[in-house]
Design a protein around this motif. Structure first.
Motif, short mmCIF file in Angstrom:
data_model
loop_
_atom_site.label_atom_id
_atom_site.label_comp_id
_atom_site.label_asym_id
_atom_site.label_seq_id
_atom_site.Cartn_x
_atom_site.Cartn_y
_atom_site.Cartn_z
N GLY B 142 0.91 -1.93 11.06
CA GLY B 142 1.00 -3.04 10.12
C GLY B 142 2.07 -4.04 10.49
O GLY B 142 2.41 -4.19 11.66
N ARG B 143 2.63 -4.70 9.48
CA ARG B 143 3.61 -5.75 9.74
C ARG B 143 4.84 -5.53 8.87
O ARG B 143 4.84 -4.73 7.94
CB ARG B 143 3.00 -7.12 9.44
CG ARG B 143 2.64 -7.32 7.97
CD ARG B 143 2.24 -8.76 7.69
NE ARG B 143 1.83 -8.94 6.30
CZ ARG B 143 2.69 -9.23 5.32
NH1 ARG B 143 3.98 -9.34 5.57
NH2 ARG B 143 2.23 -9.41 4.08
N SER B 153 4.29 -7.23 -4.39
CA SER B 153 4.65 -5.80 -4.38
C SER B 153 4.12 -5.14 -3.11
O SER B 153 3.16 -4.40 -3.11
CB SER B 153 4.10 -5.10 -5.62
OG SER B 153 2.74 -5.45 -5.82
N TYR B 154 4.80 -5.51 -2.01
CA TYR B 154 4.48 -4.94 -0.71
C TYR B 154 5.62 -4.01 -0.29
O TYR B 154 6.77 -4.24 -0.65
CB TYR B 154 4.34 -6.05 0.34
CG TYR B 154 3.08 -6.89 0.21
CD1 TYR B 154 1.94 -6.37 -0.42
CD2 TYR B 154 3.03 -8.18 0.73
CE1 TYR B 154 0.80 -7.15 -0.53
CE2 TYR B 154 1.89 -8.94 0.63
CZ TYR B 154 0.78 -8.43 0.00
OH TYR B 154 -0.34 -9.18 -0.12
N ALA B 155 5.25 -3.02 0.48
CA ALA B 155 6.30 -2.10 0.94
C ALA B 155 6.10 -1.75 2.41
O ALA B 155 4.98 -1.62 2.89
CB ALA B 155 6.29 -0.81 0.11
N VAL B 156 7.23 -1.62 3.12
CA VAL B 156 7.22 -1.13 4.50
C VAL B 156 7.97 0.21 4.50
O VAL B 156 9.05 0.32 3.91
CB VAL B 156 7.93 -2.14 5.44
CG1 VAL B 156 8.06 -1.55 6.84
CG2 VAL B 156 7.16 -3.45 5.47
N VAL B 170 -2.23 1.62 6.71
CA VAL B 170 -1.72 0.51 5.91
C VAL B 170 -2.89 -0.30 5.39
O VAL B 170 -4.02 -0.18 5.88
CB VAL B 170 -0.79 -0.39 6.75
CG1 VAL B 170 0.43 0.40 7.17
CG2 VAL B 170 -1.51 -0.94 7.95
N GLY B 171 -2.62 -1.11 4.38
CA GLY B 171 -3.68 -2.00 3.89
C GLY B 171 -3.94 -1.81 2.40
O GLY B 171 -3.16 -1.16 1.70
N ILE B 186 2.25 -2.20 3.56
CA ILE B 186 1.75 -3.16 4.55
C ILE B 186 2.21 -2.81 5.97
O ILE B 186 1.75 -3.37 6.96
CB ILE B 186 2.20 -4.61 4.22
CG1 ILE B 186 3.73 -4.64 4.10
CG2 ILE B 186 1.54 -5.10 2.95
CD1 ILE B 186 4.29 -6.04 4.17
N GLY B 187 3.15 -1.87 6.08
CA GLY B 187 3.62 -1.52 7.42
C GLY B 187 4.34 -0.19 7.43
O GLY B 187 4.89 0.24 6.41
#
Lengths: 184, 400
Positions: B142-143, B153-156, B170-171, B186-187
């Motif tokens: 992912g990124r 609300s994205y998390a790595v 991811v996704g 996302i990553g």
């Protein structure tokens, strides 16, 4: 007394001229040099170095003369051969008989071609036949190579073969005649 | 007699003859000599190994700092009042006024996360995109978060946390629950070497956009500012300026600057002191082995009194005797030193490969490992040798 003659000890009193030089006043290094150049010792207990073979034992005096090892060993082997020990040259003292050891010791005394051989009871720890052989060797040297020989001994038959006899009795030194010694 | 007299070639034995004699002497010493050599070898080996391992340990910890880059710093902020207003950090203003190359505010909290029935306690790091220009964290999948994500609300996820939670994709479908909020993964970060500047391990954390921290925590606050300068030469000056800037603009916080460069220097100093200490330990073991050598030599001399007498009677000078025994002592310690060197290098190699330190043998360790024992041999061999030379031949040949 042999220690005095052999320059291993200095007299408390008196003088000692060795080959025209006053050795009482000489330094330890000078005495070491005279011992090395002029005197050969033969001891009752042979005093060979047990960790060295016969050749190295005989070559030792030459080593202290600064002669390179190969040359010194060559001279030592030649000397051993003259003593009839060529075949035992690479043996250590422990692997040799008493007579052989004493002959190695004589070879060591001779290898530096000294003017004087000092023998301290050279036959004291050998049995009779071998003692005779050792004495023969020593006296032959005296006859043939003009090496002076001083023998300290209790063995009258050995003493009888010497030209001069000095006796120490009760701390006094006296010269005596061959005849008296024989009958003593 | 046909041949000439064996002509005197020098005042005494040649150096080579002395060497040969000394070697023969050492061989004659056998077991006791081996034991004293062993003592020297252990002393020498411990000097080599301790100095080298000390260096290896220092280097391995320095390495993790060096990996951070020498132009990076971190400003830790602590509020001086009980409940301050959340800090509104103006990155652009700070950058232009202080001359920072990059600056990234960071917010930190810890909470419980849940994924499909699995849960874990973890650190949530609120960050902005620019941190990736400072730390260069490679992604496994992912990124990384972007400033364009805003409050999304994205998390790595860090590599170890991803494994704990069983997340390997991811996704859209991949969601985790942080404080009742669903975050989309996302990553996933690739495993990172530990970063001593950060208070938490990135591998075991979850990174979300700084702006989204308010979803996790009521009043998120900036706890640290990560920044970089142009290069290592201006990091200290930049850090000082930045500290002044922060003190002026955010008087309600106390600022504590941390620079890898300064940490490095401190660690180097520590490592140096540590290796001195270790070398001193090696020195003590050498001292002990030196006494061992002296012991062996004195015993050997009293055993070989007769030999000394014989040598003197056939024309050895006192100095010849002294040199012989002195060389034997030095030979013993040199033999021990060489064995110790091999042993020390082997131990260092084995130990550093065992614990994963870099394998280094500093030249100073080699030199100290060889020279110190030889000097010990010289020091402790001289006394017995001089004693041997003082023996009187008469005295010796009398005791049969």
């Amino acid at each position: 007394m042999l220690n005095l003659l052999g320059l291993l000890d200095k007299p408390d009193a008196g003088t000692y001229d060795f080959d025209g030089a006053d050795v009482v006043a000489a330094s330890a290094d000078q005495l070491a040099r005279i011992r090395n150049d002029q005197i050969g010792f033969v001891f009752q207990s042979f005093n060979l170095l047990p960790q060295l073979d016969a050749v190295d034992n005989v070559a030792l005096p030459l080593c202290y003369r600064g002669i390179e090892r190969e040359q010194a060993r060559g001279l030592a082997i030649a000397q051993l051969e003259r003593m009839g020990l060529g075949s035992r040259a690479s043996h250590r003292p422990a692997d040799m008989s008493g007579g052989q050891r004493q002959r190695v010791a004589i070879a060591r005394a001779l290898v530096g071609e000294p003017a004087l051989i000092l023998a301290d009871e050279p036959t004291g720890s050998l049995d009779n036949s071998i003692a005779t052989m050792i004495l023969d060797t020593l006296f032959d040297l005296n006859d043939e190579q003009n090496v002076s020989l001083v023998i300290v001994t209790h063995d009258l038959s050995a003493a009888a073969r010497c030209q001069r006899h000095l006796q120490i009795e009760h701390g006094r030194l006296s010269e005596c005649h061959t005849g008296t010694l024989r009958t003593a | 007699m046909t041949r000439g007299k064996a002509v005197r070639a020098g005042l005494g034995p040649t150096p080579r003859q002395l060497l040969i004699e000394a070697t023969q002497g050492i061989r004659g010493l056998t077991q006791r000599a081996l034991l004293s050599m062993l003592g020297t070898a252990i002393g020498s080996a411990s000097i080599v190994a301790l100095l080298s391992l000390g260096q290896g340990a220092a280097e391995s910890s320095l390495r993790s700092f060096k990996a951070l880059g020498s132009n990076i710093g971190i400003a830790n902020l602590q509020s001086t009042v009980a409940s301050p207003l959340p800090m509104q950090f103006d990155a652009v203003q700070a950058q232009s006024m202080v001359g920072l190359v990059e600056v990234a505010p960071m917010s930190l909290t810890s909470t419980k996360v849940r994924v499909r029935g699995k849960s874990a306690d973890t650190s949530i790091i609120g960050l902005v995109e620019s941190v990736s220009k400072i730390f260069h964290w490679p992604m496994a999948k992912g990124r990384f978060i972007s400033d364009l994500d805003r409050r999304a609300s994205y998390a790595v996820i860090g590599s170890e946390m991803a494994m704990t939670l069983g997340i390997n994709a991811v996704g859209d479908g991949q969601v985790i629950e942080i404080n009742n909020y669903l975050f989309t993964v996302i990553g996933i970060l690739a495993p990172q070497t530990s970063n001593p500047l950060l208070p938490v391990s990135v591998n075991q954390s979850i990174i979300i956009p700084l702006a989204a921290m308010s979803r996790v925590e009521g009043m998120p606050d900036v706890s640290s500012l990560i920044f970089s300068s142009h290069d290592a030469t201006d990091i200290v000056a930049t850090s000082d300026r930045f500290k002044d800037y922060l003190a002026t603009h955010y008087p309600s916080r106390t600022v504590n600057m941390q620079l890898p460069v300064q940490l490095l220097e401190g660690m180097r100093g520590q490592a140096r002191n540590f290796s001195y200490l270790l070398a001193a330990l090696g020195g003590i073991s050498l001292l002990v082995s030196g006494i061992g050598i002296m012991n062996v030599m004195l015993m050997s001399i009293s055993e070989r009194r007769k030999e000394i007498g014989i040598r003197l009677s056939i024309g050895a000078r006192q100095r010849d005797i002294r040199n012989l025994f002195f060389l034997e002592a030095v030979g013993l310690s040199a033999g021990g030193a060489i064995a110790g060197l091999v042993l020390g290098v082997a131990v260092t190699c084995a130990y550093s490969s065992l614990v994963g330190w870099p394998f280094t043998i500093p030249l100073t360790a080699l030199a100290a490992g060889v020279l110190a024992p030889i000097l010990t041999g010289i020091g402790f061999g001289l006394f017995p040798a001089v004693k041997a030379a003082k023996l009187q031949p008469l005295q010796i040949l009398r005791d049969k």
